[in-house]
Design a protein around this motif. Structure first.
Motif, short mmCIF file in Angstrom:
data_model
loop_
_atom_site.label_atom_id
_atom_site.label_comp_id
_atom_site.label_asym_id
_atom_site.label_seq_id
_atom_site.Cartn_x
_atom_site.Cartn_y
_atom_site.Cartn_z
N SER A 72 0.85 -1.19 0.00
CA SER A 72 0.00 0.00 0.00
C SER A 72 0.88 1.24 0.00
O SER A 72 1.72 1.43 0.89
N LEU A 73 0.69 2.11 -1.01
CA LEU A 73 1.45 3.37 -1.07
C LEU A 73 0.76 4.47 -0.27
O LEU A 73 1.40 5.23 0.44
N ASN A 74 -0.56 4.55 -0.41
CA ASN A 74 -1.36 5.54 0.32
C ASN A 74 -2.81 5.08 0.27
O ASN A 74 -3.09 3.92 -0.05
N GLU A 75 -3.74 5.97 0.54
CA GLU A 75 -5.14 5.59 0.58
C GLU A 75 -5.69 5.20 -0.79
O GLU A 75 -6.70 4.51 -0.89
N ASP A 76 -5.02 5.64 -1.84
CA ASP A 76 -5.58 5.45 -3.19
C ASP A 76 -4.81 4.46 -4.06
O ASP A 76 -5.37 3.96 -5.04
N TRP A 77 -3.54 4.19 -3.73
CA TRP A 77 -2.70 3.43 -4.66
C TRP A 77 -2.00 2.26 -3.99
O TRP A 77 -1.57 2.36 -2.83
N ASN A 78 -1.89 1.17 -4.74
CA ASN A 78 -1.04 0.02 -4.40
C ASN A 78 0.08 -0.11 -5.42
O ASN A 78 -0.05 0.35 -6.57
#
Length: 266
Positions: A72-78
């Motif tokens: 998980s990079l942030n709330e929106d991106w993997n």
């Protein structure tokens, strides 16, 4: 009568409440396996057998170790790491070339993918792919370092998954005495997953060698089933493939594929 009706209702409620969640969970895992950029850790061990190489009807057995690890990079991106490490045993694949056993070249891909599907349910990911010269014999690897782009797009609706994965690799370093690499990989795929976690899959894993001006087009059909051993979900897969097009001295006819995949849902 009222007592019997209540008893029948209670039994029906008990029966329906036990197996359905387990089936639903297994089917969901099976559908995630059909998605190359799903947020699911999986470790497949895929066995392939192909024959018909060269004038001496050589054969090759390959076990691809293919861990898939999402981050998980942030709330929106993997970002999804997909690695393919082949362990190869082969005989007379280049004429009377004897036997070789060891590692082939490693292919490492990274897909940057939104956590939520886009418009019309489109799931996609893009990123780089790397070729690592891990071959332990000159007939098992290219002895070249390579890099290029990779992308995947798919849609899942009901039991169906349809999509395609592609990449292109150019060699950028390595043994100057070996031929350079310029290779396009195309994998359109179609799968159908049942409510009890059976999956039927059809795909090709086509490669075009721009240096040799040759296609390799195996057509694969596979059946898989997700089961659990205690709390550990595992997928078993078996199938066949047919080499519709192969390079000169490449494999021909029918081959076999079987795999076991360990799943680690979050």
């Amino acid at each position: 009568m009222i007592a019997r009706a209540f008893q029948n209702f209670a039994i029906a409620g008990l029966v329906s409440s036990i197996p359905l969640p387990a089936f639903a969970q297994d089917a969901d895992l099976a559908k995630q396996l059909s998605n190359p950029v799903a947020s699911l850790i999986s470790v497949p061990f895929q066995f392939n057998y192909d024959r018909g190489f060269g004038p001496d009807d050589g054969h090759r057995m390959t076990v691809n170790i293919q861990p898939v690890i999402p981050f998980s990079l942030n709330e929106d991106w993997n970002v999804i790491s997909r690695t393919i490490v082949p362990v190869i045993s082969q005989s007379d694949v280049a004429g009377d070339s004897g036997n070789q056993f060891g590692l082939g070249d490693t292919v490492q891909s990274f897909f940057f993918s939104p956590k939520q599907p886009g418009p019309d349910g489109l799931i996609w990911g893009v990123g780089p792919v790397f070729l690592l010269p891990t071959g332990t014999d000159e007939l098992l690897g290219s002895e070249k370092w390579g890099v290029g782009p990779t992308a995947v797009a798919l849609k899942q609706e009901g039991p169906w998954t349809v999509g395609a994965l592609a990449n292109h690799i150019w060699s950028v370093a390595g043994d100057h005495n070996r031929e350079d690499v310029s290779s396009t990989f195309l994998q359109p795929f179609l799968t159908y997953t049942t409510d009890d976690a059976w999956t039927f899959a059809l795909n090709t894993e086509s490669t075009y060698d721009w240096k040799g001006d040759q296609w390799s087009v195996p057509i694969n059909f596979q059946v898989s089933k997700v089961v659990k051993f205690g709390e550990q979900p595992v997928s078993f897969q078996a199938g066949a493939r047919y080499w519709a097009v192969a390079p000169d001295n490449g494999p021909e006819g029918w081959g076999l594929r079987a795999s076991i995949t360990f799943l680690f849902p979050k």
